[in-house]
Enzyme design. Structure first.
Site, PDB file in Angstrom:
ATOM      1  N   TYR A 105       2.451   5.666  -7.628  1.00  0.00           N
ATOM      2  CA  TYR A 105       1.031   5.298  -7.543  1.00  0.00           C
ATOM      3  C   TYR A 105       0.607   4.518  -8.796  1.00  0.00           C
ATOM      4  O   TYR A 105       0.004   3.450  -8.708  1.00  0.00           O
ATOM      5  CB  TYR A 105       0.231   6.590  -7.394  1.00  0.00           C
ATOM      6  CG  TYR A 105      -1.260   6.452  -7.402  1.00  0.00           C
ATOM      7  CD1 TYR A 105      -1.935   5.813  -6.362  1.00  0.00           C
ATOM      8  CD2 TYR A 105      -2.026   7.001  -8.437  1.00  0.00           C
ATOM      9  CE1 TYR A 105      -3.318   5.722  -6.364  1.00  0.00           C
ATOM     10  CE2 TYR A 105      -3.407   6.926  -8.433  1.00  0.00           C
ATOM     11  CZ  TYR A 105      -4.047   6.282  -7.406  1.00  0.00           C
ATOM     12  OH  TYR A 105      -5.416   6.198  -7.406  1.00  0.00           O
ATOM     13  N   LYS A 133      -0.602   0.674  -9.228  1.00  0.00           N
ATOM     14  CA  LYS A 133      -1.922   0.312  -9.771  1.00  0.00           C
ATOM     15  C   LYS A 133      -1.769  -0.636 -10.964  1.00  0.00           C
ATOM     16  O   LYS A 133      -2.537  -1.582 -11.118  1.00  0.00           O
ATOM     17  CB  LYS A 133      -2.701   1.570 -10.183  1.00  0.00           C
ATOM     18  CG  LYS A 133      -3.166   2.421  -9.019  1.00  0.00           C
ATOM     19  CD  LYS A 133      -4.185   1.691  -8.142  1.00  0.00           C
ATOM     20  CE  LYS A 133      -4.728   2.571  -7.035  1.00  0.00           C
ATOM     21  NZ  LYS A 133      -5.590   1.855  -6.092  1.00  0.00           N
TER      22      LYS A 133
HETATM   23  P1  NAD Z   1      -8.520   8.436   0.485  1.00  0.00           P
HETATM   24  O1  NAD Z   1      -7.107   8.811   0.629  1.00  0.00           O
HETATM   25  O2  NAD Z   1      -9.556   9.502   0.563  1.00  0.00           O
HETATM   26  O3  NAD Z   1      -8.903   7.329   1.553  1.00  0.00           O
HETATM   27  C1  NAD Z   1      -8.068   6.247   1.857  1.00  0.00           C
HETATM   28  C2  NAD Z   1      -8.444   5.741   3.247  1.00  0.00           C
HETATM   29  O4  NAD Z   1      -7.577   4.649   3.551  1.00  0.00           O
HETATM   30  C3  NAD Z   1      -8.251   6.799   4.341  1.00  0.00           C
HETATM   31  O5  NAD Z   1      -9.412   6.912   5.115  1.00  0.00           O
HETATM   32  C4  NAD Z   1      -7.074   6.256   5.165  1.00  0.00           C
HETATM   33  O6  NAD Z   1      -7.162   6.538   6.543  1.00  0.00           O
HETATM   34  C5  NAD Z   1      -7.197   4.754   4.908  1.00  0.00           C
HETATM   35  N1  NAD Z   1      -5.919   4.059   5.120  1.00  0.00           N
HETATM   36  C6  NAD Z   1      -4.673   4.500   4.826  1.00  0.00           C
HETATM   37  N2  NAD Z   1      -3.755   3.597   5.204  1.00  0.00           N
HETATM   38  C7  NAD Z   1      -4.437   2.561   5.735  1.00  0.00           C
HETATM   39  C8  NAD Z   1      -4.044   1.329   6.314  1.00  0.00           C
HETATM   40  N3  NAD Z   1      -2.748   0.986   6.419  1.00  0.00           N
HETATM   41  N4  NAD Z   1      -5.009   0.490   6.767  1.00  0.00           N
HETATM   42  C9  NAD Z   1      -6.310   0.837   6.690  1.00  0.00           C
HETATM   43  N5  NAD Z   1      -6.749   2.002   6.152  1.00  0.00           N
HETATM   44  C10 NAD Z   1      -5.814   2.849   5.695  1.00  0.00           C
HETATM   45  O7  NAD Z   1      -8.639   7.637  -0.896  1.00  0.00           O
HETATM   46  P2  NAD Z   1      -9.902   7.543  -1.877  1.00  0.00           P
HETATM   47  O8  NAD Z   1      -9.869   8.728  -2.758  1.00  0.00           O
HETATM   48  O9  NAD Z   1     -11.120   7.223  -1.121  1.00  0.00           O
HETATM   49  O10 NAD Z   1      -9.442   6.315  -2.776  1.00  0.00           O
HETATM   50  C11 NAD Z   1      -9.789   4.984  -2.470  1.00  0.00           C
HETATM   51  C12 NAD Z   1      -9.229   4.082  -3.546  1.00  0.00           C
HETATM   52  O11 NAD Z   1      -9.719   4.502  -4.828  1.00  0.00           O
HETATM   53  C13 NAD Z   1      -7.702   4.091  -3.658  1.00  0.00           C
HETATM   54  O12 NAD Z   1      -7.245   2.814  -4.021  1.00  0.00           O
HETATM   55  C14 NAD Z   1      -7.449   5.046  -4.801  1.00  0.00           C
HETATM   56  O13 NAD Z   1      -6.258   4.750  -5.452  1.00  0.00           O
HETATM   57  C15 NAD Z   1      -8.631   4.754  -5.694  1.00  0.00           C
HETATM   58  N6  NAD Z   1      -8.917   5.858  -6.596  1.00  0.00           N
HETATM   59  C16 NAD Z   1      -9.395   7.040  -6.131  1.00  0.00           C
HETATM   60  C17 NAD Z   1      -9.649   8.082  -7.011  1.00  0.00           C
HETATM   61  C18 NAD Z   1     -10.188   9.397  -6.542  1.00  0.00           C
HETATM   62  O14 NAD Z   1     -10.311  10.339  -7.341  1.00  0.00           O
HETATM   63  N7  NAD Z   1     -10.535   9.538  -5.283  1.00  0.00           N
HETATM   64  C19 NAD Z   1      -9.403   7.906  -8.380  1.00  0.00           C
HETATM   65  C20 NAD Z   1      -8.870   6.707  -8.817  1.00  0.00           C
HETATM   66  C21 NAD Z   1      -8.648   5.668  -7.922  1.00  0.00           C
HETATM   67  N1  SER Z   2      -7.752  10.927  -8.338  1.00  0.00           N
HETATM   68  C1  SER Z   2      -6.598  10.090  -8.313  1.00  0.00           C
HETATM   69  C2  SER Z   2      -5.367  10.891  -8.141  1.00  0.00           C
HETATM   70  O1  SER Z   2      -5.348  12.021  -8.570  1.00  0.00           O
HETATM   71  C3  SER Z   2      -6.495   9.317  -9.609  1.00  0.00           C
HETATM   72  O2  SER Z   2      -6.241   8.019  -9.288  1.00  0.00           O
HETATM   73  O3  SER Z   2      -4.420  10.393  -7.583  1.00  0.00           O
END
Ligand code: NAD
Ligand code: SER
Length: 314
Positions: free
Chosen positions: A144, A148
């Protein structure tokens, strides 16, 4: 400043961030201008148009962009850190090819602006772990984190070579009450509130003193919208901006919860996610986000805890 007429596509709208971001952008642009896309329909977003989309299908993506005359794409589809370690091939494919498909649309002038989130996972065990600066050693050890970090470099490359207006934030672990987290190492900080209210106890998969940067979802959504609405010339970093959030350990958040639920108890049973957490910073500096586009967070650990417990209880 933003144009209320712009049409927005949110890819991965059914995830932890996507649901809240879609709802918030719909308040600003109108729900008819915010299109939700994901692998399957999203009941929580019934007011928005929905498109079934696999972001790896470049033609399907282009057709949706043309059909709705999309101006801005928010790309949220990804595998997160914990799931990524279990499915490394898929994590690399989805996290990289999905990004290229969207950046190429902007390069080919089908869309005007791209938002793509990065993460604290870009840092690694050789990064200074306390007050991690914007520019520093970055040797991520998870699939991951590697995806990124590579994504950040590609975003900057597309900006420099092709003028693609791409903007990005390195989110800390995000904590919100409206949607569930999807396979990250920081997910404990959401689960703990649900379990505290339901069972008054929680078994944590990270150890007691594992400090990590976290952020209230409301702050993260506001940061996302603010960076997307900032004048282009203010966005000096086209890789991704550090956001500090709030740094705390499982023991510290448990103590905050105990202030509201005195019977609450926590136990610790670290699993494979401990190693991931140990490779990430404990605290982060966000001076560049403050300076370039005036960022300031609202929540601290006490107000975050109070807000989570109040809203989840309802
Ligand atoms: P999540 O896993 O909750 O949601 C991801 C969504 O993408 C899901 O609804 C899934 O169905 C959809 N998805 C998966 N494969 C797909 C595809 N091939 N085509 C279309 N949709 C697809 O993730 P999140 O927590 O909402 O994170 C969103 C973004 O933010 C990601 O890039 C993640 O790396 C980044 N991020 C999240 C956090 C966090 O704490 N949530 C922290 C840092 C970065
Ligand atoms: N909340 C995310 C994780 O734990 C950080 O990108 O993967």
């Amino acid at each position: 400043m933003y144009n209320k007429e712009d049409k927005i596509l949110i890819i991965g709208a059914g995830g932890q961030i996507g649901i809240e971001l879609t709802q918030e952008l719909s308040l600003l642009y109108g729900s008819s201008n915010v299109i939700a896309a994901d692998l399957k329909p999203i009941p929580a977003l019934s007011n928005n148009a929905f498109e079934t989309l696999d972001v790896l299908d470049k033609n399907a993506l282009l057709n949706i962009v043309k059909k709705h005359d999309i101006a801005h794409v928010y790309l949220l589809a990804a595998l997160l850190s914990a799931t990524g370690e279990q499915k490394p091939d898929l994590a690399w494919k989805l996290n990289m090819e999905g990004l290229f498909n969207v950046l190429d649309l902007a390069k080919e002038k089908h869309i005007k602006r791209v938002y793509w989130p990065s993460s604290i996972a870009v840092f690694g065990p050789t990064t200074p772990r306390v007050n991690t600066p914007q520019f520093t050693v970055m040797e991520p050890t998870t699939v991951y984190g590697i995806s990124k970090q590579a994504g950040e470099r590609w975003c900057e490359w597309y900006f420099n070579k092709h003028g693609v207006d791409v903007r990005s934030l390195r989110y800390p672990g995000l904590i919100g009450w409206k949607s569930a987290p999807g396979g990250g190492t920081t997910d404990y900080a959401v689960h703990i509130f649900h379990e505290a209210l339901k069972h008054k106890k929680y078994e944590c998969f990270l150890s007691e003193n594992t400090a990590l940067p976290m952020m209230h979802m409301e702050d993260a959504i506001r940061a996302t919208i603010e960076i997307m609405h900032a004048p282009s010339e203010n966005i000096k970093i086209r890789g991704s901006y550090n956001l500090a959030g709030i740094s705390f350990t499982p023991a510290q958040i448990a103590a905050e919860i105990k202030n509201h639920i005195p019977e609450f108890t926590i136990s610790y049973k670290p699993d494979f996610r401990q190693q991931i957490a140990d490779s990430w910073p404990q605290s982060i500096l966000e001076d560049r986000a403050k300076k370039d586009w005036n960022w300031s967070a609202k929540y601290n650990i006490s107000s975050l805890t109070e807000d989570m417990l109040k809203n989840l209880a309802q």
